[in-house]
Design a protein around this motif. Structure first.
Motif, mmCIF file in Angstrom:
data_model
loop_
_atom_site.group_PDB
_atom_site.id
_atom_site.type_symbol
_atom_site.label_atom_id
_atom_site.label_comp_id
_atom_site.label_asym_id
_atom_site.label_seq_id
_atom_site.Cartn_x
_atom_site.Cartn_y
_atom_site.Cartn_z
ATOM 1 N N TRP A 295 0.941 -1.350 -0.035
ATOM 2 C CA TRP A 295 0.013 0.159 -0.090
ATOM 3 C C TRP A 295 0.969 1.371 -0.100
ATOM 4 N N ARG A 296 0.574 2.105 -0.799
ATOM 5 C CA ARG A 296 1.270 3.528 -0.729
ATOM 6 C C ARG A 296 0.341 4.552 -0.336
ATOM 7 N N PRO A 297 0.755 5.565 0.172
ATOM 8 C CA PRO A 297 -0.030 6.757 0.729
ATOM 9 C C PRO A 297 -0.393 7.732 -0.293
ATOM 10 N N ALA A 298 -1.262 8.172 -0.164
ATOM 11 C CA ALA A 298 -1.786 9.227 -1.368
ATOM 12 C C ALA A 298 -0.823 10.390 -1.259
ATOM 13 N N ASP A 299 -0.568 10.858 -2.207
ATOM 14 C CA ASP A 299 0.361 12.087 -2.329
ATOM 15 C C ASP A 299 -0.408 13.327 -1.960
ATOM 16 N N ARG A 300 -1.820 13.318 -2.236
ATOM 17 C CA ARG A 300 -2.387 14.379 -1.423
ATOM 18 C C ARG A 300 -3.637 13.685 -0.954
ATOM 19 N N PRO A 301 -3.782 13.523 0.327
ATOM 20 C CA PRO A 301 -4.957 12.720 0.896
ATOM 21 C C PRO A 301 -6.132 13.592 1.182
ATOM 22 N N PRO A 302 -7.118 13.086 1.754
ATOM 23 C CA PRO A 302 -8.429 14.041 2.118
ATOM 24 C C PRO A 302 -7.743 14.696 3.526
ATOM 25 N N PRO A 303 -8.303 15.956 3.845
ATOM 26 C CA PRO A 303 -7.662 16.599 4.977
ATOM 27 C C PRO A 303 -8.226 16.015 6.372
ATOM 28 N N ASP A 304 -9.062 15.345 6.224
ATOM 29 C CA ASP A 304 -9.513 14.664 7.616
ATOM 30 C C ASP A 304 -9.615 13.035 7.480
ATOM 31 N N TYR A 305 -10.167 12.631 8.752
ATOM 32 C CA TYR A 305 -10.700 11.303 8.841
ATOM 33 C C TYR A 305 -12.014 10.908 7.919
ATOM 34 N N ARG A 306 -11.744 9.701 7.231
ATOM 35 C CA ARG A 306 -12.844 9.369 6.085
ATOM 36 C C ARG A 306 -13.214 8.172 6.583
ATOM 37 N N SER A 307 -14.371 7.746 6.572
ATOM 38 C CA SER A 307 -14.927 6.254 7.044
ATOM 39 C C SER A 307 -15.265 5.493 5.666
ATOM 40 N N GLY A 308 -15.807 6.064 4.704
ATOM 41 C CA GLY A 308 -16.332 5.395 3.594
ATOM 42 C C GLY A 308 -15.679 5.509 2.049
ATOM 43 N N VAL A 309 -15.486 4.686 1.169
ATOM 44 C CA VAL A 309 -14.851 4.942 -0.141
ATOM 45 C C VAL A 309 -15.668 4.206 -1.042
ATOM 46 N N ALA A 310 -15.812 4.657 -2.218
ATOM 47 C CA ALA A 310 -16.358 4.025 -3.521
ATOM 48 C C ALA A 310 -15.913 4.304 -4.616
ATOM 49 N N TRP A 311 -15.404 3.406 -5.612
ATOM 50 C CA TRP A 311 -15.397 3.693 -7.010
ATOM 51 C C TRP A 311 -16.423 4.224 -7.761
ATOM 52 N N LEU A 312 -16.136 5.261 -8.477
ATOM 53 C CA LEU A 312 -17.223 5.765 -9.608
ATOM 54 C C LEU A 312 -17.629 4.638 -10.690
ATOM 55 N N PRO A 313 -18.735 4.395 -11.097
ATOM 56 C CA PRO A 313 -19.105 3.151 -12.196
ATOM 57 C C PRO A 313 -18.485 3.651 -13.218
ATOM 58 N N HIS A 314 -17.834 2.496 -13.735
ATOM 59 C CA HIS A 314 -17.313 2.377 -15.091
ATOM 60 C C HIS A 314 -16.016 3.576 -15.096
ATOM 61 N N GLY A 323 -16.921 11.288 4.865
ATOM 62 C CA GLY A 323 -16.536 11.139 6.342
ATOM 63 C C GLY A 323 -17.405 12.257 7.008
ATOM 64 N N PRO A 324 -17.404 12.462 8.249
ATOM 65 C CA PRO A 324 -18.103 13.394 9.120
ATOM 66 C C PRO A 324 -17.828 14.982 8.624
ATOM 67 N N THR A 325 -16.906 15.283 7.714
ATOM 68 C CA THR A 325 -16.530 16.472 7.588
ATOM 69 C C THR A 325 -16.608 16.889 6.121
ATOM 70 N N GLY A 326 -17.024 15.860 5.239
ATOM 71 C CA GLY A 326 -16.986 16.185 3.860
ATOM 72 C C GLY A 326 -16.957 15.107 2.939
ATOM 73 N N THR A 327 -17.005 15.134 1.615
ATOM 74 C CA THR A 327 -16.722 14.409 0.676
ATOM 75 C C THR A 327 -15.553 14.687 -0.230
ATOM 76 N N ASP A 328 -14.491 13.779 -0.468
ATOM 77 C CA ASP A 328 -13.476 14.168 -1.357
ATOM 78 C C ASP A 328 -13.459 13.261 -2.593
ATOM 79 N N TRP A 337 -6.306 13.757 -3.866
ATOM 80 C CA TRP A 337 -7.918 13.928 -3.379
ATOM 81 C C TRP A 337 -8.221 15.376 -3.021
ATOM 82 N N ARG A 338 -9.351 15.812 -3.507
ATOM 83 C CA ARG A 338 -9.839 17.318 -3.383
ATOM 84 C C ARG A 338 -11.332 17.134 -2.825
ATOM 85 N N THR A 339 -11.357 17.861 -1.941
ATOM 86 C CA THR A 339 -12.816 18.179 -0.936
ATOM 87 C C THR A 339 -13.648 18.700 -1.927
#
Length: 370
Positions: A295-314, A323-328, A337-339
Motif C-alpha cells: 500500500w502506498r500513501p496518497a500524495d495528497r490525501p483527504p484533509p480529515d478522517y474518512r470512513s467510507g469510499v467507493a469507485w465511481l461506476p465504469h 466522512g463527518p467533515t465532507g466528501t472528497d 484527493w480534493r474536498t
C-alpha cells in the motif's frame, strides 16, 4: 455493503460502495471530469453533479449501513434497529425488523429490491444477522453470536450465495463467519489460516466497509487500534489470509483503516485516520495496485478522517471518499484527493447504472445527481 467489481455492498444478477441539510454542491472542474468518466458521455462533461439529500422522515438515526442496488433502489441500516428501503429513488419505507429496536445495524448487503442481509454489532448476542426475502415485510434471524468475546463488525458477499462476516479477534485472531446459502445459515471458519492479531487490533464498524470483496474469491479486511494499521487479504473466501501494513494513522485505539474499496482484484483504496473530531488525520488514504500486497500513501490525501469510499461506476480512476467533515474526489486512482462537499456522511456506495448513494447521521441519505 461489498462485492462485484467496484460496488461494495450490492450483489447483482449481472456480474461483469458539514452537517448540512438540503442540497450540497459537488462543484468544480474536477467534479465535471469525474462525471465525464462516470457517464462516458463527453457532452455531459459540463454538468455539475451534486448530492441530492432525500427526506427519510427520521432525524435521530445514524445510517452506517448502505446497500445501493440501482439509481432507484437502495437500503440503509442504522441505530435503533432501523432499516429503510426505497425503490423509486427517494421515497423511503420503514422495513425494520420488528424485534430489533435495541440493536445497532452497521452493515447491510442487498441482492435486489426484495432480498437483503443486515448485520447488527456489539458484544455477545448483540451481534446478529437478519435476512429478508420480501422487501423487509418479514425478517428471519439467521445468526446470533453466543461467544462473549466476539464482536462482529462487517459482512460482504461474493455472489448471491457465498458471503462472509468478520469479528474482532477471538483468542488472538480475527474470526470469520461463512455462508453458502445466501445468509440462511452461517458457520465459523477455522482460524488456522488467519495471522495473529496485534495487541489491541480490531475492525471499525463505521461504514460497513471493513470487510469487502471483489470477484468470486478475493476478500479484504481492514484493521486499526494497534501499533500498525493493516489490510488482510484472502484469495480463497476467507480460509487463508496474508497481512500488509497500511500507511495511515495508527498507534491508538481510534486510528486505523476504516473503509476499503476495490474496483477489481488488483486495484484498491483505503481510507481512515483518527475518528476523534479534535484529532488531525494527515494521512487518511492509501492505494494498492497489487491485490493489497503493498500500500502506498496518497500524495495528497483527504484533509480529515474518512470512513467510507467507493469507485465511481465504469471509471478506472475516479472515486469518492466520505466522512463527518465532507466528501472528497479523486480522478487519478487515489494519488490525490480534493474536498468537493462539506456535508456529513459515513458511508458511500455506487452501482453500475450510474447510481451513487451516501448515508450518515441525523437520518441523512443522498444520491449523487448530474
Amino acid at each position: 455493503m461489498r462485492r462485484l467489481g467496484s460496488t461494495r455492498r450490492t450483489v447483482r444478477s449481472v456480474r461483469a460502495g458539514g452537517r448540512r441539510t438540503g442540497r450540497a454542491a459537488l462543484a468544480g472542474a474536477v467534479c465535471a471530469a469525474a462525471l465525464a468518466a462516470l457517464t462516458a458521455v463527453p457532452a455531459q462533461a459540463h454538468q455539475r453533479p451534486q448530492w441530492d439529500v432525500k427526506d427519510t422522515g427520521v432525524f435521530d438515526v445514524r445510517f452506517r449501513g448502505l446497500a445501493a442496488v440501482s439509481r432507484h433502489t437502495a437500503w440503509v441500516a442504522g441505530t435503533g434497529g432501523t432499516v429503510l428501503r426505497t425503490t423509486d429513488g427517494g421515497t423511503w419505507r420503514d422495513v425494520s425488523p420488528p424485534d430489533a429496536g435495541e440493536l445497532e445495524f452497521r452493515d447491510i448487503e442487498a441482492f435486489d429490491a426484495r432480498r437483503a442481509v443486515a448485520l447488527s454489532i456489539g458484544e455477545g448476542e448483540a451481534s446478529r444477522v437478519y435476512r429478508t426475502e420480501d422487501g423487509g415485510a418479514t425478517w428471519t434471524e439467521s445468526f446470533r453470536n453466543t461467544d462473549a468475546h466476539a464482536f462482529y463488525d462487517c459482512l460482504t458477499f461474493f455472489d448471491r450465495r457465498h458471503g462472509l462476516a468478520m469479528s474482532d479477534p477471538v483468542d488472538g485472531r480475527f474470526r470469520i463467519l461463512s455462508t453458502s446459502d445466501g445468509g440462511r445459515t452461517w458457520k465459523v471458519l477455522p482460524a488456522a489460516g488467519m495471522p495473529a492479531a496485534q495487541a489491541g487490533e480490531a475492525g471499525f464498524a463505521a461504514s460497513g466497509q471493513c470487510l469487502v470483496s471483489a470477484g468470486p474469491r478475493d476478500v479484504w479486511l481492514a484493521t486499526g487500534g494497534a501499533a500498525r494499521a493493516r489490510v488482510l487479504h484472502s484469495a480463497d473466501r476467507g480460509l487463508t489470509w496474508t497481512a500488509a501494513d497500511a500507511p495511515v494513522p495508527a498507534g491508538d485505539p481510534a486510528r486505523g483503516v476504516f473503509g476499503l474499496a476495490f474496483r477489481d482484484r488488483a486495484h484498491g483504496l483505503a481510507v481512515g485516520g483518527d475518528y476523534r473530531p479534535d484529532q488531525a488525520s494527515p494521512r487518511a488514504a492509501a492505494r494498492t495496485a497489487d491485490t493489497g500486497r503493498t500500500w502506498r500513501p496518497a500524495d495528497r490525501p483527504p484533509p480529515d478522517y474518512r470512513s467510507g469510499v467507493a469507485w465511481l461506476p465504469h471509471s478506472r480512476s475516479a472515486a469518492l471518499a466520505v466522512g463527518p467533515t465532507g466528501t472528497d474526489l479523486t480522478t487519478d486512482g487515489g494519488h490525490t484527493w480534493r474536498t468537493v462537499d462539506t456535508g456529513s456522511y459515513d458511508t458511500v456506495d455506487c452501482t453500475p447504472d450510474l447510481g451513487c448513494w451516501a448515508a450518515g447521521e441525523q437520518g441523512r441519505v443522498a444520491r449523487l445527481e448530474r
